[in-house]
Enzyme design. Structure first.
Site, PDB file in Angstrom:
ATOM      1  N   SER A 179     -35.506  17.037 -39.682  1.00 22.01           N
ATOM      2  CA  SER A 179     -34.799  18.219 -40.158  1.00 22.01           C
ATOM      3  C   SER A 179     -34.963  19.446 -39.275  1.00 22.01           C
ATOM      4  O   SER A 179     -34.222  20.417 -39.423  1.00 22.01           O
ATOM      5  CB  SER A 179     -35.227  18.560 -41.588  1.00 22.01           C
ATOM      6  OG  SER A 179     -34.673  17.637 -42.494  1.00 22.01           O
ATOM      7  N   SER A 211     -32.060  19.047 -42.221  1.00 21.31           N
ATOM      8  CA  SER A 211     -31.697  20.048 -43.202  1.00 21.31           C
ATOM      9  C   SER A 211     -31.775  21.481 -42.700  1.00 21.31           C
ATOM     10  O   SER A 211     -31.346  22.407 -43.402  1.00 21.31           O
ATOM     11  CB  SER A 211     -32.602  19.899 -44.437  1.00 21.31           C
ATOM     12  OG  SER A 211     -33.980  20.064 -44.105  1.00 21.31           O
ATOM     13  N   LYS A 269     -35.199  29.455 -42.899  1.00 24.67           N
ATOM     14  CA  LYS A 269     -34.570  28.407 -43.692  1.00 24.67           C
ATOM     15  C   LYS A 269     -34.646  28.739 -45.177  1.00 24.67           C
ATOM     16  O   LYS A 269     -35.670  29.226 -45.670  1.00 24.67           O
ATOM     17  CB  LYS A 269     -35.275  27.078 -43.394  1.00 24.67           C
ATOM     18  CG  LYS A 269     -34.643  25.851 -44.006  1.00 24.67           C
ATOM     19  CD  LYS A 269     -35.377  24.598 -43.533  1.00 24.67           C
ATOM     20  CE  LYS A 269     -34.754  23.322 -44.080  1.00 24.67           C
ATOM     21  NZ  LYS A 269     -35.447  22.117 -43.574  1.00 24.67           N
TER      22      LYS A 269
END
Length: 485
Positions: free
Chosen positions: A179, A155, A80
């Site tokens: 997320s 996210s 990420k």
């Protein structure tokens, strides 16, 4: 093997150790899929394939010498965007940080490398990691491979897409408002939100923060539940400053067969509208667990007010997320809070008041949270896990209009506030509980659905164990249409 890049990470790691697959060969398979699919999906937003190729060659040479770098040796990996990787940008989607290149690796990143992973890229996020969509002005929009007109979640949206389409064998994300869980649910992969604090978040910041934030966790995403376990074992454990006196010793799973599990089921709550078909899929699975011998209850709940729990979550969540905004953005919320009347209520008012929460008010909310933690502790004396939705329904269409707090989604034919579905994130996350997400049968729309398996604090191996059993018995990851070869 045309499907080499879609296999489980643990199976690929075993084949690498047995020299049935070369590290370079596997990396090239993932990079070929990246070249083929990423232009449409925009999951991987930074890459350094040459550095990765060099490391893969070194791994193959090490294997030839009989060396073993660890359980992830040679696995092509993306991370990420919010995790530091030396030489790569860490921006959290903020254009003004486009040149913010990390000097060192985040703790979790380093642990992946120490376990032998070959990190070649970073995956997309929403700005400030604050949306169930993954778009920003710096990197653009990430699309869901099951339907590019829909969000992949956020996210960790780019993370889930990279896994679902075989661009990556391993991923790590972070979760404060589903997320990790939400993108896994929307993209048909698996994810694990660990017990709060067991995975260090040093190096997961847009401003070099050293403190571990409230509620937020780091954790793995993968195609299969067994992969989640392998990655968690690599990245979990105390940070250097604590390792002199602390160690992590997660207990073994409470059960290893369906017949020994005590399962509570919660598919709805007055605080949030939830897709009726999605609810039925969870109930259908629960019936199958009953047939397999599990003890199942559809009304067992902790002794607490769920609406109050959601309020505490929103209060503590927004106190944190608004506080870490840039000064100009936070000032907007301060002004909004000042303009509220004393009797004004609703989600907007809750967020605005949280933006200016005093430390004393934070402590009051925290104390009430601790009462709820004890309620959950007592609940899990009688039950091993609780099954629940991840969100309101399957992935919704892209919607980048206005502020997220004012957007809506359609649930059971009615327009509902998008942020209300945070209930399924916060009810469990604010009290530090672990959650494993694994795929359910597809929705009638053809979109994936995820089951959230919640367990007691430090019961990570229990939720993972049940997830693995469900995957083995009823099926798990399937490639999105058009991505199977």
């Amino acid at each position: 093997m045309s499907d080499i890049a879609l296999r489980s990470a643990t199976a690929l790691a075993a084949d690498i150790k047995a020299k049935r697959i070369g590290c370079g060969e596997l990396l090239e398979a993932c990079l070929a899929r990246l070249e083929r699919f990423n232009p449409t999906l925009n999951a991987v937003i930074w890459q350094d394939p040459e550095q990765a190729r060099s490391r893969a060659r070194e791994a193959d040479a090490a294997l030839a010498r009989g060396e073993d770098w660890g359980p992830l040796m040679g696995l092509p990996t993306t991370i990420k965007e919010s995790y530091d990787f030396a030489g790569a940008p860490t921006t959290w989607g903020q254009p003004n940080l486009a040149d913010n290149l990390a000097a060192t690796h985040a703790v979790a990143t380093q642990r992946l490398l120490d376990a032998g992973a070959v990190i070649y890229g970073k995956t997309n996020v929403p700005i400030y990691l604050s949306d169930w969509q993954s778009f920003n002005a710096l990197y653009g929009t990430t699309n869901n491979p099951w339907d590019p007109s829909r969000t992949p979640g956020g996210s960790s949206g780019g993370s889930a897409v990279a896994l679902a389409t075989g661009m990556s064998a391993v991923e790590i994300g972070s979760d404060i408002g589903a997320s990790i869980r939400n993108p896994a649910h929307y993209c048909g992969v698996t994810g694990h939100k660990p017990t709060h604090g067991i995975v260090p978040l040093r190096g997961h910041s847009d401003h070099a923060s050293l403190s571990h934030p409230d509620i937020s966790v780091g954790g793995p995403l993968a195609r299969h539940v067994g992969d989640l376990e392998a990655i968690l074992d690599v990245i979990a454990g105390p940070d250097e400053i604590e390792a002199g006196g602390l160690r992590l010793d997660l207990p073994p799973p409470r059960a290893t067969a369906f017949k020994d599990f005590r399962v509570a089921v919660m598919v709805g709550d007055p605080s949030v509208a939830t897709d009726s078909e999605y609810q039925q899929k969870i109930l259908d699975l629960a019936k199958e667990l009953e047939k397999a011998g599990a003890k199942v209850s559809y009304d067992a709940r902790p002794d607490l007010d769920s609406a109050r729990a959601f309020w505490i979550y929103v209060r503590l969540l927004r106190a944190l997320t608004v506080a870490r905004l840039p000064d100009a953005d936070r000032a907007v919320w301060v002004e909004r809070a000042a303009a509220l009347t004393p009797d004004q209520e609703g989600r907007f008012a809750d967020v605005a008041r949280a933006a200016v929460l005093s430390h004393r008010d934070w402590l009051d909310a925290h104390e009430e949270r601790e009462e709820h933690r004890w309620a959950w502790h007592r609940f899990f004396q009688d039950w091993d896990v609780l099954l629940a939705p991840v969100g309101a329904g399957p992935a919704f269409p892209h919607d980048q209009t206005g502020e997220r707090i004012h957007r809506t989604i359609t649930v059971n034919g009615r327009e509902e506030n998008t942020t209300d579905q945070l209930f399924w994130a916060g009810f469990f996350g604010v009290v530090s509980l672990p959650s494993t997400v694994c795929p359910l049968p597809l929705h009638s729309s053809g979109l994936p659905l995820g089951l959230q398996i919640v367990g007691p604090q430090f019961g990570d191996r229990t939720t993972l164990a049940l997830g693995r059993l469900i995957e083995e018995a009823f099926g798990g990851y399937r490639p999105p249409p058009g991505y199977a070869d």
